[in-house]
Every structure is written in structure tokens, then in C-alpha cells.
Design an enzyme around this catalytic site. Structure first.
Site, PDB file in Angstrom:
ATOM      1  N   GLU A  12      -1.885  -9.421   3.021  1.00 23.94           N
ATOM      2  CA  GLU A  12      -1.859 -10.050   4.364  1.00 23.94           C
ATOM      3  C   GLU A  12      -3.250 -10.434   4.879  1.00 23.94           C
ATOM      4  O   GLU A  12      -3.383 -11.347   5.680  1.00 23.94           O
ATOM      5  CB  GLU A  12      -1.154  -9.152   5.387  1.00 23.94           C
ATOM      6  CG  GLU A  12      -1.808  -7.816   5.699  1.00 23.94           C
ATOM      7  CD  GLU A  12      -1.420  -6.711   4.728  1.00 23.94           C
ATOM      8  OE1 GLU A  12      -0.808  -7.014   3.688  1.00 23.94           O
ATOM      9  OE2 GLU A  12      -1.725  -5.535   5.009  1.00 23.94           O
ATOM     10  N   CYS A  61       0.814  -1.210   0.000  1.00 25.70           N
ATOM     11  CA  CYS A  61       0.000   0.000   0.000  1.00 25.70           C
ATOM     12  C   CYS A  61       0.856   1.272   0.000  1.00 25.70           C
ATOM     13  O   CYS A  61       1.299   1.698  -1.049  1.00 25.70           O
ATOM     14  CB  CYS A  61      -1.004  -0.049   1.136  1.00 25.70           C
ATOM     15  SG  CYS A  61      -2.429   1.001   0.791  1.00 25.70           S
ATOM     16  N   HIS A 101      -3.620  -5.176   0.073  1.00 29.75           N
ATOM     17  CA  HIS A 101      -3.028  -5.780   1.265  1.00 29.75           C
ATOM     18  C   HIS A 101      -3.187  -7.293   1.210  1.00 29.75           C
ATOM     19  O   HIS A 101      -4.215  -7.824   1.656  1.00 29.75           O
ATOM     20  CB  HIS A 101      -3.745  -5.284   2.528  1.00 29.75           C
ATOM     21  CG  HIS A 101      -3.633  -3.815   2.767  1.00 29.75           C
ATOM     22  ND1 HIS A 101      -2.834  -3.300   3.754  1.00 29.75           N
ATOM     23  CD2 HIS A 101      -4.209  -2.758   2.152  1.00 29.75           C
ATOM     24  CE1 HIS A 101      -2.933  -1.971   3.749  1.00 29.75           C
ATOM     25  NE2 HIS A 101      -3.771  -1.621   2.782  1.00 29.75           N
TER      26      HIS A 101
HETATM   27  N1  GLN Z   1      -1.766   6.696   2.851  1.00 29.07           N
HETATM   28  C1  GLN Z   1      -1.947   5.978   1.643  1.00 29.07           C
HETATM   29  C2  GLN Z   1      -3.343   6.182   1.051  1.00 29.07           C
HETATM   30  O1  GLN Z   1      -4.224   6.636   1.718  1.00 29.07           O
HETATM   31  C3  GLN Z   1      -1.678   4.506   1.840  1.00 29.07           C
HETATM   32  C4  GLN Z   1      -2.688   3.837   2.706  1.00 29.07           C
HETATM   33  C5  GLN Z   1      -2.230   2.507   3.227  1.00 29.07           C
HETATM   34  O2  GLN Z   1      -1.026   2.233   3.298  1.00 29.07           O
HETATM   35  N2  GLN Z   1      -3.181   1.697   3.665  1.00 29.07           N
HETATM   36  O3  GLN Z   1      -3.565   5.882  -0.090  1.00 29.07           O
END
Ligand code: GLN
Length: 556
Positions: free
Chosen positions: A525, A397, A523
Site C-alpha cells: 500500500e 504483514c 506493505h
Molecule cells: N506484528 C508483526 C511483526 O511485528 C506484524 C507487523 C505488521 O503487521 N506490520 O512482525
């Protein structure tokens, strides 16, 4: 008599789900989530269909607005629920895909009751905690039973017995005994039994007090689980049974084990699985532990150890990255290795760039999810270090977004390239707010959430990991790769090997072999399970192991 008759009529009309309630005493973080998951596992492994609910007495409507560095990670479900991390344990132990209804909070319950009151649904009545709030809680629990068709619904009550905010939930589960009947309900109370350092004595008094507190509310536990460092002795068991008013064979002990995944096994060895089934009068098969034991065995007997650097924001709380840590463990078990990860505060590389060299002592670099600008530059430096030194790298992410920033700056020579989350005036906004996010004003449940389909390009590392051209993965973000920069990035060798179905959203990036340089907007995970590791985590751990061993290994 009449109400008993009525209860049995409604029970027969509904699917005959049975309900197990898990409460906690003495202090929080006593491992209720793991015990709830373990109870589910003991039933499931005997062929019983189970599901699990977490009730959280906090007033937030969901966990999405809570700081993960203070309260633990936000667990994202398929349907985009931002839920308590215990749902992650239920999913991992029970291999289920739950949804947002499996988490019930005070905020959610009151929001609904107040909405109904405003609509006039209560027909002029005075709206009260009993029965209106408790009815809403019970209905939510029963809805999960009917939607899932589960034979046994486990409901874990967050917090500790005696907390003011937990009272309506305890009252609701108390009422469920009356309505569902004795054979369809079971109360498990989990409480700490400390062992005195000096004398080694096991002290059951705090547990006795928390049982008393529970009784004061009207709940007599059927089963007590003593959470203690070592298995409790005969005397402690006798006392717990006596003061808890339960037979000694209804007292179990969850003692410290090397791996959390051993907990269902140690409880089942003590007879907890069959005790619960007998008590609930459920006929079930013999337990099948083979696969679970094989996984536990792999966790406990690694043949090697790989070291990874987890470069993130301060995480004094181990729970901030719990799904990631577990996904790494699942991947490690599949590679018959052990991952030991050192948490490295990203900011350190901003003030002390010379410390980047310390990354060399690791077999891989992992940049997890994150929000905000603090530490972002340090993460970018760590990613650059991984790329330039051919170190296995996995970005999740924010880690994915910062890998794009790094590549844009240092390979595409877009000086000052950044994410607009970090620098709103960057000349090269390679990561930008998603178009639909511009109009978002409310913070709660407004990110791009939950499962979305991803198209994987053939002949890429991603395809070799996933073995499929279409995958479903969970998301939680507001920013994304700015499609305007896609051609520039690709021209210089960045491969976007996964994208959204409409081709507008970049979902996976990778660099050409030989290095393992891989990151995803989603994600992985959240979908990793014991015995079935998530492909990106598996690929990363395998690459780290290969680096450690200095040779390629067969995919297991
Ligand atoms: N801050 C970033 C976004 O809002 C990544 C978010 C995250 O890592 N879950 O897109």
C-alpha cells in the site's frame, strides 16, 4: 538594510528554493494534509519541482512509537522512516518517494540540540529556543530543499495555531520570511468555516480568531483556505478577506467533495495554482490535469461495486488503515469498480464462530497489518474461511504471518502452531522473531524497516502480478516465517513466490489457482499511487470483481 542584503546573498548562494508554509486553525483534522498535497499538485502539474515536509510538534522522535489505532497509521518511507501519515498523502498526490527527513518532530529537533549541547558545540553559550531550536528547525527545512533540489518546498505545520508545543515551529517559519524574502515565502492558513444547521449561515468568526492568533505570533497569512461543507458565499469571502487583511482573490474554499482526489481540481478552478505561482514569481507551464482527471473520473464513475471484509483490530479511527484504503481505491479505479469495505472486529469470530458465515456476503477477505495477540485467533479463522471457501484473500504483514499459522495448523496438521508474538510456548513456532531482533531493547526505529529487494519466482501469481523477477517493497515488522518450517509448508502446497535476496526470508505466499489467495510480508500500500495501483491490491480487487461478476475480466 544590511540584514536584507545578507539575506539576499545567502539566498543566491543556496539553490533558490521557495517556501510555502501551511498552518491550520480552529481545530485539527481540518484537511491540511490534503490541502498541502493539493497545493503541491497544482504546482507540479505546471512543471514545478516540489517536495513536502510535515513538521509535527509532538515530543515523540518519530511516529513509530505511537498507537495507530489512536493516532492514525504509521507511514513507512523507502529509507525506513516511521513517519506521520500525511507523508502518505504527499507521496500519493505528488508521486514522490520521500524520506524520513521530510518529517520533523519536536523530539527530533530537541534530541539533536541536546546532543550538540552535550558535545560542547555551543561553545559555552546558553542554549535557547530562539535561536538554537529555531535554527535547527530551519536547517532541517533547508536541508530538504538542498537535498531534493526542489523549486518549491511545502511545509505543513501539524496541530492548530495557538498550541503551546507548535510555537517554536511557527517562530522558525516566521524567521524564514525575513531570511528568504517576501517573494520566496508564502503562508497559507487553513481554517474551518462552520455552517449553522438552522440558518445555513457561514460563520467566519472562528477563522478570524485563528488568523489573529497567527498574527500575534508575527505571521500574516498571504492566502486563506476556508474549509467548509459547501463553497463559501460572497459575504463569507468578503469577511475573510477583510478581517484576514488579504485581497478577496487570495481566499479559497475547500468544500466537501465526493473524493479527496478532487481537492486539487476544485482549488485550481478557483485560481489557487496561478495565484501562488504569480505571488512567488515562478514562470511555469500550463497545467496538465489530463491523467489526474482520468483517475478522478474512474473513482467517481464506477461501473460496479465490490464488497470486502476488512478483518482487523478495532479501528474507530478511519486513519488507522488509510494507506490500505487508498490502495484499495487506486486498484478499484483501475478496475472501474468501487470497493466498499466493512470493518469487522476480528475478536467477534472468537466469541461467535457462527458469525464466520457472514463473510460469505463479501467478495473478498482482507487481513491487514497488526500487532499483539488480541483478535489474532479471529483473523486466523477468517483466513481459514477464505481458503476453504475459495474466497479472494489478501493478507498484509500480520495478515501474511497469520495465513502461515492457519496453513500450518489446518493443512500441515501442526496443532497449536503459532507466531511467538502470540504464544511464546507454541510447539510449532512457524512465525518467529527475526534473529537480529533478539538483542533489540529499544522500541523506537528498531523493526525491520523500509525498502528491501525481493526476488519473485517465475511462473507464479506473484510474477504475473508484478511482471518482474525483482521488486522493491517497504517493510515494518519484527517477526517472520521461521525457515525451519519452509519445507513442511511447501510440501503441503503453500507457495513462497517471493523471498529476500539471500533466500532466508519469505516475503510472498500464494496458493495455486483458481482462488486468489495471496499475502505479503511487505506493505504494498505504501507504493500505491493514483493511476498506478499496487500489484497485490490490484490483483485482489480484480479477483473480488471477478467473483462478484462471476466471470474473468481483462486486465486493464
Ligand atoms: N506484528 C508483526 C511483526 O511485528 C506484524 C507487523 C505488521 O503487521 N506490520 O512482525
Amino acid at each position: 538594510m544590511q540584514s536584507l542584503l545578507y539575506a539576499s546573498v545567502i539566498a543566491r548562494h543556496r539553490r533558490m528554493a521557495k517556501y510555502v508554509f501551511i498552518t491550520g486553525g480552529v481545530l485539527s483534522s481540518v484537511g491540511k494534509g490534503i490541502i498541502t498535497s493539493s497545493v503541491g499538485k497544482m504546482l507540479q502539474t505546471r512543471g514545478v519541482k516540489v517536495t513536502a515536509i510535515k513538521v509535527d510538534p509532538y515530543v515523540n522522535v518519530d511516529a513509530g512509537t505511537m498507537n495507530p489505532y489512536m493516532h492514525g497509521e504509521v507511514y513507512v518511507t523507502d529509507d525506513g522512516g516511521e513517519t506521520d501519515l500525511d507523508l502518505g498523502w504527499y507521496e500519493r498526490f505528488l508521486d514522490l518517494n520521500l524520506n524520513m527527513n521530510n518529517n520533523v518532530t519536536t523530539g527530533m529537533v530537541y534530541k539533536r540540540v541536546i546532543e550538540k549541547e552535550r558535545k560542547g558545540d555551543y561553545l559555552g553559550r546558553c542554549v535557547q529556543i530562539v535561536p538554537h531550536v529555531t535554527d535547527e528547525i530551519k536547517q532541517r527545512i533547508r536541508n530538504v530543499a538542498s537535498h531534493t533540489g526542489a523549486e518549491v518546498v511545502l511545509t505543513e505545520c501539524g496541530g492548530t495555531v495557538g498550541d503551546i508545543e507548535g510555537l517554536p515551529f511557527l517562530e522558525a517559519i516566521r524567521q524564514m520570511r525575513l531570511e528568504e524574502g517576501y517573494e520566496s515565502t508564502l503562508y497559507i492558513h487553513v481554517a474551518l468555516v462552520p455552517i449553522l444547521d438552522v440558518t445555513g449561515e457561514m460563520k467566519t468568526k472562528p477563522l478570524q480568531h485563528s488568523v489573529n492568533e497567527l498574527r500575534r505570533i508575527g505571521i500574516q497569512p498571504d492566502v486563506i483556505v476556508a474549509r467548509s461543507k459547501e463553497i463559501i458565499d460572497v459575504e463569507a469571502r468578503r469577511k475573510i478577506a477583510l478581517f484576514g487583511t488579504i485581497p478577496q482573490n487570495a481566499v479559497f474554499c475547500s468544500f466537501n467533495v465526493q473524493s479527496i482526489y478532487e481537492v486539487p481540481l476544485i482549488l485550481d478552478e478557483q485560481g489557487m495554482g496561478s495565484f501562488i505561482l504569480n505571488r512567488l514569481d515562478i514562470k511555469a507551464q500550463k497545467p496538465r490535469w489530463k491523467e489526474w482527471k482520468r483517475f478522478v473520473n474512474d473513482v467517481l464513475n464506477p461501473r460496479s461495486e465490490v464488497k470486502i471484509a476488512l478483518v482487523g483490530k478495532y479501528a474507530g479511527l478511519a486513519d488507522s488503515y488509510v494507506s490500505m484504503n487508498e490502495a484499495l481505491k487506486h486498484a478499484a479505479a483501475a478496475c472501474q469498480t468501487k470497493v466498499s469495505s466493512d470493518f469487522i472486529e476480528a475478536e467477534i469470530f472468537e466469541n461467535h464462530p457462527e458469525k464466520l458465515k457472514t463473510l460469505n456476503s463479501y467478495n473478498g477477505i482482507f487481513v491487514p497489518y497488526g500487532f499483539g495477540s488480541r483478535g489474532a485467533e479471529g483473523k486466523v479463522s477468517a483466513i481459514q474461511y477464505a481458503r476453504e471457501n475459495n474466497m479472494p484473500f489478501l493478507g498484509i504483514c500480520y495478515g501474511f504471518q497469520l495465513a502461515v499459522v492457519e496453513f500450518a495448523r489446518n493443512v500441515c496438521e501442526l496443532e497449536g502452531a503459532n507466531s511467538t508474538e502470540i504464544d511464546a510456548t507454541t510447539p510449532y513456532p512457524v512465525i518467529d522473531l527475526m534473529p537480529e531482533q533478539h538483542k533489540v531493547e529499544i522500541k523506537g526505529a528498531s523493526m525491520r524497516l523500509g525498502t528491501h529487494k525481493i526476488v519473485v519466482k517465475g511462473n507464479t501469481l506473484a510474477f504475473s502480478l508484478y511482471g518482474s523477477k525483482e521488486i522493491l517493497e517497504r517493510h515494518r515488522h519484527r517477526f517472520e516465517v521461521n525457515p525451519e518450517y519452509r519445507p513442511t509448508l511447501e510440501k503441503k502446497g503453500l507457495i513462497f513466490s517471493g523471498e529476500s535476496v539471500d533466500g532466508k526470508r519469505m516475503e510472498i505466499l500464494e496458493l495455486k489457482a483458481p482462488c486468489f489467495f495471496f499475502a505479503s510480508q511487505f506493505h504494498g500500500e505504501f507504493k500505491s499511487r493514483p493511476g498506478r495501483p499496487d500489484p497485490e491490491y490490484f490483483g485482489f480487487v480484480k479477483a473480488c470483481l471477478e467473483k462478484h461478476l462471476g466471470r474473468a475480466i481483462q486486465k486493464s
